[in-house]
Design a protein around this motif. Structure first.
Motif, PDB file in Angstrom:
ATOM      1  N   GLU A 140      93.816 168.094 -13.251  1.00 48.98           N
ATOM      2  CA  GLU A 140      93.517 166.766 -12.730  1.00 48.98           C
ATOM      3  C   GLU A 140      92.869 165.905 -13.806  1.00 48.98           C
ATOM      4  OE1 GLU A 140      90.368 164.566  -9.773  1.00 48.98           O
ATOM      5  OE2 GLU A 140      90.831 166.679  -9.416  1.00 48.98           O
ATOM      6  N   PRO A 141      93.417 164.726 -14.106  1.00 51.11           N
ATOM      7  CA  PRO A 141      92.794 163.816 -15.069  1.00 51.11           C
ATOM      8  C   PRO A 141      91.752 162.939 -14.387  1.00 51.11           C
ATOM      9  CG  PRO A 141      94.904 162.930 -14.381  1.00 51.11           C
ATOM     10  CD  PRO A 141      94.727 164.231 -13.636  1.00 51.11           C
ATOM     11  N   GLN A 142      90.653 162.697 -15.095  1.00 51.28           N
ATOM     12  CA  GLN A 142      89.605 161.828 -14.590  1.00 51.28           C
ATOM     13  C   GLN A 142      89.783 160.407 -15.140  1.00 51.28           C
ATOM     14  OE1 GLN A 142      87.024 163.317 -12.332  1.00 51.28           O
ATOM     15  NE2 GLN A 142      88.947 164.426 -12.379  1.00 51.28           N
ATOM     16  N   GLY A 143      89.157 159.464 -14.474  1.00 53.68           N
ATOM     17  CA  GLY A 143      89.271 158.087 -14.907  1.00 53.68           C
ATOM     18  C   GLY A 143      88.779 157.859 -16.318  1.00 53.68           C
ATOM     19  N   ARG A 144      87.793 158.656 -16.758  1.00 48.43           N
ATOM     20  CA  ARG A 144      87.249 158.487 -18.100  1.00 48.43           C
ATOM     21  C   ARG A 144      88.087 159.184 -19.159  1.00 48.43           C
ATOM     22  NH1 ARG A 144      83.785 163.050 -19.419  1.00 48.43           N
ATOM     23  NH2 ARG A 144      83.751 164.536 -17.669  1.00 48.43           N
ATOM     24  N   GLY A 145      89.187 159.834 -18.734  1.00 50.42           N
ATOM     25  CA  GLY A 145      90.086 160.482 -19.681  1.00 50.42           C
ATOM     26  C   GLY A 145      89.973 161.985 -19.741  1.00 50.42           C
ATOM     27  N   ALA A 146      88.903 162.542 -19.199  1.00 50.56           N
ATOM     28  CA  ALA A 146      88.702 163.993 -19.257  1.00 50.56           C
ATOM     29  C   ALA A 146      89.602 164.716 -18.265  1.00 50.56           C
ATOM     30  CB  ALA A 146      87.240 164.321 -18.971  1.00 50.56           C
ATOM     31  N   TRP A 147      89.847 165.995 -18.552  1.00 42.72           N
ATOM     32  CA  TRP A 147      90.637 166.850 -17.673  1.00 42.72           C
ATOM     33  C   TRP A 147      89.748 167.907 -17.046  1.00 42.72           C
ATOM     34  CZ3 TRP A 147      95.816 166.371 -16.504  1.00 42.72           C
ATOM     35  CH2 TRP A 147      96.537 165.446 -17.276  1.00 42.72           C
ATOM     36  N   GLY A 233      96.900 157.312  -4.213  1.00 38.62           N
ATOM     37  CA  GLY A 233      97.796 157.344  -5.361  1.00 38.62           C
ATOM     38  C   GLY A 233      97.242 156.775  -6.647  1.00 38.62           C
ATOM     39  N   ALA A 234      95.955 156.380  -6.672  1.00 38.92           N
ATOM     40  CA  ALA A 234      95.418 155.735  -7.876  1.00 38.92           C
ATOM     41  C   ALA A 234      95.395 156.666  -9.079  1.00 38.92           C
ATOM     42  CB  ALA A 234      94.008 155.210  -7.600  1.00 38.92           C
ATOM     43  N   ARG A 235      95.267 157.975  -8.854  1.00 46.34           N
ATOM     44  CA  ARG A 235      95.173 158.912  -9.978  1.00 46.34           C
ATOM     45  C   ARG A 235      96.518 159.162 -10.654  1.00 46.34           C
ATOM     46  NH1 ARG A 235      90.796 161.415 -10.936  1.00 46.34           N
ATOM     47  NH2 ARG A 235      90.079 161.202  -8.782  1.00 46.34           N
ATOM     48  N   LEU A 236      97.604 158.836  -9.989  1.00 43.12           N
ATOM     49  CA  LEU A 236      98.932 159.122 -10.539  1.00 43.12           C
ATOM     50  C   LEU A 236      99.181 158.388 -11.849  1.00 43.12           C
ATOM     51  CD1 LEU A 236     101.035 159.024  -7.257  1.00 43.12           C
ATOM     52  CD2 LEU A 236      99.992 160.991  -8.382  1.00 43.12           C
ATOM     53  N   HIS A 237      98.514 157.257 -12.054  1.00 39.64           N
ATOM     54  CA  HIS A 237      98.694 156.503 -13.290  1.00 39.64           C
ATOM     55  C   HIS A 237      98.146 157.249 -14.503  1.00 39.64           C
ATOM     56  CE1 HIS A 237      99.965 152.716 -11.319  1.00 39.64           C
ATOM     57  NE2 HIS A 237      99.165 153.114 -10.346  1.00 39.64           N
ATOM     58  N   LEU A 238      97.319 158.248 -14.286  1.00 33.39           N
ATOM     59  CA  LEU A 238      96.658 158.938 -15.389  1.00 33.39           C
ATOM     60  C   LEU A 238      97.450 160.116 -15.928  1.00 33.39           C
ATOM     61  CD1 LEU A 238      93.021 158.993 -13.930  1.00 33.39           C
ATOM     62  CD2 LEU A 238      94.085 157.250 -15.369  1.00 33.39           C
ATOM     63  N   TYR A 239      98.493 160.542 -15.219  1.00 34.68           N
ATOM     64  CA  TYR A 239      99.282 161.689 -15.685  1.00 34.68           C
ATOM     65  C   TYR A 239     100.287 161.260 -16.752  1.00 34.68           C
ATOM     66  CZ  TYR A 239      97.487 164.526 -11.848  1.00 34.68           C
ATOM     67  OH  TYR A 239      96.669 165.223 -10.996  1.00 34.68           O
ATOM     68  N   PRO A 240     100.363 161.979 -17.890  1.00 35.28           N
ATOM     69  CA  PRO A 240     101.357 161.650 -18.914  1.00 35.28           C
ATOM     70  C   PRO A 240     102.768 161.919 -18.394  1.00 35.28           C
ATOM     71  CG  PRO A 240      99.638 163.102 -19.769  1.00 35.28           C
ATOM     72  CD  PRO A 240      99.492 163.100 -18.286  1.00 35.28           C
ATOM     73  N   PRO A 241     103.780 161.198 -18.901  1.00 35.54           N
ATOM     74  CA  PRO A 241     105.164 161.456 -18.484  1.00 35.54           C
ATOM     75  C   PRO A 241     105.563 162.907 -18.760  1.00 35.54           C
ATOM     76  CG  PRO A 241     105.008 159.418 -19.726  1.00 35.54           C
ATOM     77  CD  PRO A 241     103.681 160.095 -19.861  1.00 35.54           C
TER      78      PRO A 241
END
Length: 339
Positions: A140-147, A233-241
């Motif tokens: 899971e990616p966090q908003g600050r960039g951490a995993w 669904g806000a976290r979905l933007h943080l996942y790399p393709p």
């Protein structure tokens, strides 16, 4: 292609073909009414032919996972079903979150760190004469960039008590937290919500507060349930393709999927409450309806009560089941990718 929710549409007759997917305590019944009229033919990963005009066109590839909603929905659905297929007794599982003490932002490292953790964890279980376990883990990616990682450890009997200090030492990269899954009717749905939704407070901090605001119930560190505001669904933007949301060990069971009739599906779920239903329509660019899909979920573990019919004759034998691949069930483009 447009996907819209519409009033529920059920099968016309008891003999209408449906698809059944059994995931532990949860049974899903899907009915599709389709207009078999494919208008494109794939040429390569980048090109396709529009059969209506004969033109060769380029696919529009997404920049992140949120742009490819069908792909994200398919990944989360598979993970949800995998969890439900393996977790029917909460006391046999440990739900553990592994975090980093530093702001670790390398998505390539996160699963490598888990692989090494898993080797140490297996050694720990053997050393303490605990039964071996299987795992399902998701990043899971966090908003600050951490995993960080959410891990479901599955045991053949009641899960052992493992002190958090021991778990943190085995992990070796930061804090860990173990949560109870007691009183969770649909653990797959409960656990996968972490991967797509984002708490409103976090979304506001990172400037990602666009989207539908909803209310969810969580269990805090003291074991008390409370309400929280989330953005769907806000976290979905943080996942790399192309990033794999989850991984599982080899011994994890796969959901059972087969084709049957509406009458046989209803005989199978007899006594289990209907806990969710929706119907969607799929239309092309011209507005013509191509598919209508009705999706129903029955749960024998629901607090509403009821038990599934576990009679052997209600479940087809393996040699008579028609296994359906997730990328092309019922020969309908995008069928499994919508849920």
């Amino acid at each position: 292609m447009n996907i819209d929710r519409i009033p529920d549409v059920r099968p016309d007759t008891a003999e209408t073909p449906v698809t059944v997917e059994r995931c532990g305590n949860v049974i899903e019944v899907r009915y599709m009414r389709s207009t078999p009229c494919a208008v494109i033919e794939k040429v390569s990963a980048d090109l396709y032919v529009d059969k209506r005009t004969g033109e060769v066109k380029e696919f529009c590839h997404s920049a992140n996972r949120a742009d490819s909603k069908a792909s994200v929905a398919q990944s989360l659905r598979k993970l949800r079903d995998l969890i439900n297929a393996n977790l029917t007794a909460p006391e046999t599982a440990l739900w553990v979150t592994l975090t980093y003490k530093e702001n670790m932002q390398d998505e390539r490292r996160v699963y490598e760190d888990f692989r090494r953790f898993w080797q140490r964890f297996r050694y720990y279980l053997k050393k303490h004469e605990y039964l071996p376990a299987e795992y399902i883990t998701a990043a899971e990616p966090q908003g600050r960039g951490a995993w960080h990682l959410h891990c479901l450890f599955l045991f053949p009997e009641k899960a052992p008590f493992i002190p958090n200090a021991d778990m943190a030492r085995i992990w070796g990269h930061g804090f860990t937290k173990t949560k109870s899954l007691q009183r969770i009717d649909n653990p797959g749905l409960y656990l996968t919500a972490y991967l797509g939704d984002m708490e409103l407070s976090e979304a506001l901090r990172v400037g990602n507060a666009k989207g539908q605001i909803a209310e969810a119930e969580i269990t805090d560190a003291q074991g008390k349930r409370r309400k929280k505001a989330i953005i769907k669904g806000a976290r979905l933007h943080l996942y790399p393709p192309g990033f794999n949301l989850y991984r599982a060990s080899r011994g994890v069971k796969k959901p059972e999927i087969w084709q049957t009739t509406e009458a046989e599906a209803q005989a199978l779920v007899h006594g289990a409450p209907l806990t969710y239903e929706k119907t969607i329509s799929i239309t092309d660019e011209a507005g013509a309806v191509k598919n209508i899909i009705n999706y129903r979920q029955y749960n024998s573990a629901s607090k509403e009560g009821g038990q599934l019919d576990t009679a052997q004759e209600a479940i087809p034998s393996k040699d008579t089941r028609l296994r359906i691949r997730g990328d092309c069930p019922l020969s309908a483009p995008g069928y499994a990718k919508l849920f």
